[in-house]
Design a protein around this motif. Structure first.
Motif, mmCIF file in Angstrom:
data_model
loop_
_atom_site.group_PDB
_atom_site.id
_atom_site.type_symbol
_atom_site.label_atom_id
_atom_site.label_comp_id
_atom_site.label_asym_id
_atom_site.label_seq_id
_atom_site.Cartn_x
_atom_site.Cartn_y
_atom_site.Cartn_z
ATOM 1 N N TYR A 21 -35.047 -9.307 30.572
ATOM 2 C CA TYR A 21 -36.158 -10.254 30.616
ATOM 3 C C TYR A 21 -35.953 -11.193 31.798
ATOM 4 O O TYR A 21 -34.853 -11.310 32.323
ATOM 5 N N ALA A 22 -37.022 -11.912 32.146
ATOM 6 C CA ALA A 22 -36.929 -12.937 33.181
ATOM 7 C C ALA A 22 -37.758 -14.142 32.744
ATOM 8 O O ALA A 22 -38.775 -13.992 32.072
ATOM 9 N N PHE A 23 -37.289 -15.325 33.108
ATOM 10 C CA PHE A 23 -38.075 -16.545 32.928
ATOM 11 C C PHE A 23 -37.631 -17.552 33.978
ATOM 12 O O PHE A 23 -36.631 -17.332 34.676
ATOM 13 N N SER A 24 -38.376 -18.636 34.106
ATOM 14 C CA SER A 24 -38.001 -19.645 35.093
ATOM 15 C C SER A 24 -38.233 -21.047 34.540
ATOM 16 O O SER A 24 -39.028 -21.253 33.640
ATOM 17 N N LEU A 25 -37.485 -21.979 35.128
ATOM 18 C CA LEU A 25 -37.588 -23.395 34.780
ATOM 19 C C LEU A 25 -37.967 -24.199 36.020
ATOM 20 O O LEU A 25 -37.487 -23.895 37.114
ATOM 21 N N ALA A 26 -38.795 -25.204 35.803
ATOM 22 C CA ALA A 26 -39.071 -26.203 36.824
ATOM 23 C C ALA A 26 -38.424 -27.477 36.307
ATOM 24 O O ALA A 26 -38.965 -28.150 35.422
ATOM 25 N N VAL A 27 -37.241 -27.794 36.794
ATOM 26 C CA VAL A 27 -36.444 -28.924 36.274
ATOM 27 C C VAL A 27 -36.794 -30.180 37.069
ATOM 28 O O VAL A 27 -36.852 -30.162 38.296
ATOM 29 N N HIS A 28 -37.028 -31.270 36.333
ATOM 30 C CA HIS A 28 -37.373 -32.557 36.960
ATOM 31 C C HIS A 28 -36.660 -33.688 36.240
ATOM 32 O O HIS A 28 -36.061 -33.507 35.188
ATOM 33 N N GLN A 29 -36.740 -34.882 36.825
ATOM 34 C CA GLN A 29 -36.098 -36.063 36.217
ATOM 35 C C GLN A 29 -36.890 -36.572 35.054
ATOM 36 O O GLN A 29 -38.037 -36.476 34.931
#
Length: 186
Positions: free
Chosen positions: A178-186
């Motif tokens: 599987y694949a997924f992604s994160l957009a990490v922010h403060q």
């Protein structure tokens, strides 16, 4: 009157075209799978030696108590006649083109959740034996710890891609990527 003749002619031509295009044989051998079809497109077998293609569960990302994004199944296989699976995951950034990243705060936990439409009476599709999660950012790969299907988001802001591998080694033998992604922010 000229408009009526034109309209009737146009309708007649459309009918001929549609009938001509639909005359191709829709019957295909049950064992034929085209290059772009997956095994799940095959009909369920009904003979005494019948089988149903079991698809791996879908991956969802649960953040702050709600399903917030989906992962995408990349590749999967089940062992057949004792032959082991031999597949390699594709790069997550290629698999995820057009997929939404989970927007998450730095260092926040989130869960991996699994669902399936397959009716596996013994639940074996959810009983995978191992899970591996690899994080990829700017060409750097790193294995990530998963506890109780929970992962902690990175502490640096940015876009992160993940490759997840599930393996089944009991009565059901195989693997799914599987694949997924994160957009990490403060």
């Amino acid at each position: 009157m000229n408009k009526k003749v034109w309209l009737i002619s146009a309708l007649l031509m459309m009918s001929i075209i549609l009938i001509g295009c639909s005359s191709e044989s829709d019957e295909a051998s049950e064992n034929d799978i085209s290059e772009n079809e997956s095994p799940t497109d095959q009909p369920e077998q009904t003979e005494a030696t019948s089988f149903k293609v079991i698809t791996p569960p879908d991956l969802y990302l649960v953040y702050d108590g709600r399903i917030d994004a989906a992962g995408k199944v990349d590749q999967w296989c089940w062992e057949k006649s004792g032959e082991p699976c031999n597949i390699t995951p594709n790069p997550p950034n290629e698999v995820l083109q057009g997929f939404k990243a989970l927007s998450i705060k730095q260092g926040e936990p989130f869960k991996l959740s699994w669902t399936s439409n397959d009716s596996s009476p013994d639940g074996r599709i959810f009983s995978f034996d191992s899970i591996e999660v690899e994080q990829i950012r700017m060409g750097e790969e790193k294995m990530i710890e998963v506890k109780n299907n929970q992962i902690i988001a990175p502490t640096e802001s940015g876009r992160y891609f993940y490759s997840v591998t599930l393996k089944w080694t009991d009565s059901l033998k195989g693997e799914a990527h599987y694949a997924f992604s994160l957009a990490v922010h403060q």
